[in-house]
Design an enzyme around this catalytic site. Structure first.
Site, short mmCIF file in Angstrom:
data_model
loop_
_atom_site.label_atom_id
_atom_site.label_comp_id
_atom_site.label_asym_id
_atom_site.label_seq_id
_atom_site.Cartn_x
_atom_site.Cartn_y
_atom_site.Cartn_z
N TYR A 118 0.86 -1.19 0.00
CA TYR A 118 0.00 0.00 0.00
C TYR A 118 0.89 1.23 0.00
O TYR A 118 1.91 1.25 0.71
CB TYR A 118 -0.88 0.02 1.26
CG TYR A 118 -1.63 1.33 1.42
CD1 TYR A 118 -2.90 1.51 0.86
CD2 TYR A 118 -1.05 2.41 2.09
CE1 TYR A 118 -3.57 2.70 0.98
CE2 TYR A 118 -1.72 3.63 2.21
CZ TYR A 118 -2.98 3.76 1.65
OH TYR A 118 -3.64 4.96 1.76
N GLU A 206 -3.32 7.65 -4.08
CA GLU A 206 -3.34 6.42 -3.29
C GLU A 206 -3.21 5.24 -4.25
O GLU A 206 -4.04 5.07 -5.15
CB GLU A 206 -4.63 6.30 -2.49
CG GLU A 206 -4.62 5.09 -1.56
CD GLU A 206 -5.94 4.91 -0.83
OE1 GLU A 206 -6.98 4.73 -1.48
OE2 GLU A 206 -5.93 4.94 0.42
#
Ligand code: GDP
Ligand code: MN
Length: 397
Positions: A118, A206
């Protein structure tokens, strides 16, 4: 302004970030053509078909599927385009899918295991610095990771004055447990991702998952990007990426007439001048036992035309049970605003069926109250903040 995955990836690629390649398609026929083209370019016979909507968690809702041949590409594209995709991030009705991204399959087997990470870049308002958040726990719900295993989320703060320093990129690659080629790939990935974030004037990039492929390449498989609205004037290329189909219809209309409007879930519509007063007014409504139905800053020129436009916008929301107008007459005189409200109300005839409470304070406030009180319209006036709150409470009761 939020972007689609394929648009976010386009921006990433333009800054040299490695991405899972893909081609956007509006229908099954285009999807098959896209798959053929990708096969010619990359050699892969497998493709992932990904719904393009402004919401995460698409995989969980059945909006991301693997196709092992052209027939499956066609079937899956047919299935996904036109569906109402429900994910943990959409409302219960879901979001209509208008297009899909046909992407190369990048989870192919090879020398080493694939791993998902992530990574996001956001502004830390508390420190006034940019921040890279990253984790070994990629591919899944990051909110869940933050809740149950917060120690697995790392942050790296970047001073905008110096930019990302070499050691910071290396620290990130190290903390993600990488070595060799993958380590070098990751430092490059981080540097170009950070550059993309800064130079596109974004609020957020993101990437979940960031993938380490089985041949140790690091690439963006997903991209959630939000560009700072206040920078769009100088980022025409990105401003043109706006997809109105993904946005709240009332907000789109408000923007067209130049009103600063945000749709909310409550039952009391607000019309206020100045963002600070609008925030205070929303607090006031909550304290009176209501919930604001919107944020609306009509700005400095609250004339009859503008007030009428604001009324029309507020009334489009079927949940509105009352409207509170709270205007401070600084530059604009209260009596002129009051006249504007009365004129707008008369113009709109019987389309206003909810009680209206008006608080005008500042230059000529008393005169304004007289105009409202003598108008013969079903509008209640207040001079004090508390008085307005009490009247909101009374009409909601
Ligand atoms: P999200 O669910 O909206 O976050 O969409 P993502 O783009 O993150 O995709 C969801 C999941 O699909 C990823 O976490 C992967 O596990 C899977 N996925 C994405 N691309 C591929 C691919 O090329 N091959 C395979 N097998 N799975 C993929
Ligand atoms: Mn994702």
């Amino acid at each position: 302004m939020n972007l689609h995955e394929y648009q976010g990836k386009e921006i990433l690629a333009s800054f040299g970030v490695r991405i899972q390649r893909g081609i956007v398609a509006q229908n099954a026929k285009e999807a098959v053509e896209a798959a053929k083209q990708l096969t010619a370019e990359t050699g892969t016979g497998w493709h992932v078909i990904k719904a393009q909507v402004h919401a995460g968690g698409r995989g969980k809702g059945g909006g991301v599927k693997l196709a092992k041949n052209l027939k499956e590409v066609e079937e899956i594209a047919n299935q996904i385009i036109g569906m109402n995709l429900i994910t943990p991030q959409t409302s219960a009705e879901g979001k209509k899918v208008h297009q899909v991204l046909v992407a190369e399959d990048v989870y192919y087997p090879g020398e080493s295991e694939t791993s998902e990470f992530y990574m996001s870049v956001v502004l830390n308002r508390a420190t006034g610095k940019n921040m890279i958040m990253y984790s070994t726990e990629g591919g899944m719900d990051i909110e869940e990771v933050a809740e149950s295993t917060p120690h697995l989320i790392f942050t790296e703060e970047i001073d905008p004055a110096t930019g990302l320093l070499g050691f910071q990129a290396r620290k990130i690659a190290f903390n993600l447990g990488l070595s060799g080629t993958a380590f070098k790939e990751m430092t490059k990935f981080v540097a170009s991702l950070y550059k993309a974030y800064v130079e596109s004037d974004s609020n957020m990039f993101e990437i979940n998952p960031v993938l380490k492929t089985s041949d140790d390449l690091i690439m963006a498989v997903d991209a959630k990007v939000s560009i700072d609205d206040n920078a769009l004037y100088r980022r025409k290329k990105y401003a043109d990426m706006r997809d109105l189909r993904e946005e709240n219809a009332i907000e789109v209309e408000a923007r067209e007439v130049g009103l600063n409007y945000v749709d909310l879930d409550g039952n009391v519509g607000c019309m206020v001048n100045g963002a600070g007063l609008a925030m205070a007014t929303m607090d006031l409504i909550k304290m009176a036992g209501g919930e604001p139905a919107n944020f609306l800053d009509v700005g400095g020129t609250a004339d009859a035309k503008r007030v009428e436009e604001a009324f029309r916008i507020i009334l489009k929301d079927p949940n509105v049970k009352a409207i509170l107008i709270n205007i401070f007459g600084g530059i604009v005189r209260c009596d002129r605003v009051a006249q504007g409200i009365v004129d707008a109300y008369k113009n709109m005839g019987d389309s206003i069926k909810v009680p209206i409470i008006v608080r005008l304070q500042g230059t000529n406030a008393e005169l304004a109250k007289e105009i409202i009180d003598n108008s013969g319209l079903a509008v209640q006036s207040a001079v004090q903040f508390q008085e307005a709150a009490d009247k909101v409470k009374a009409v909601l009761a």
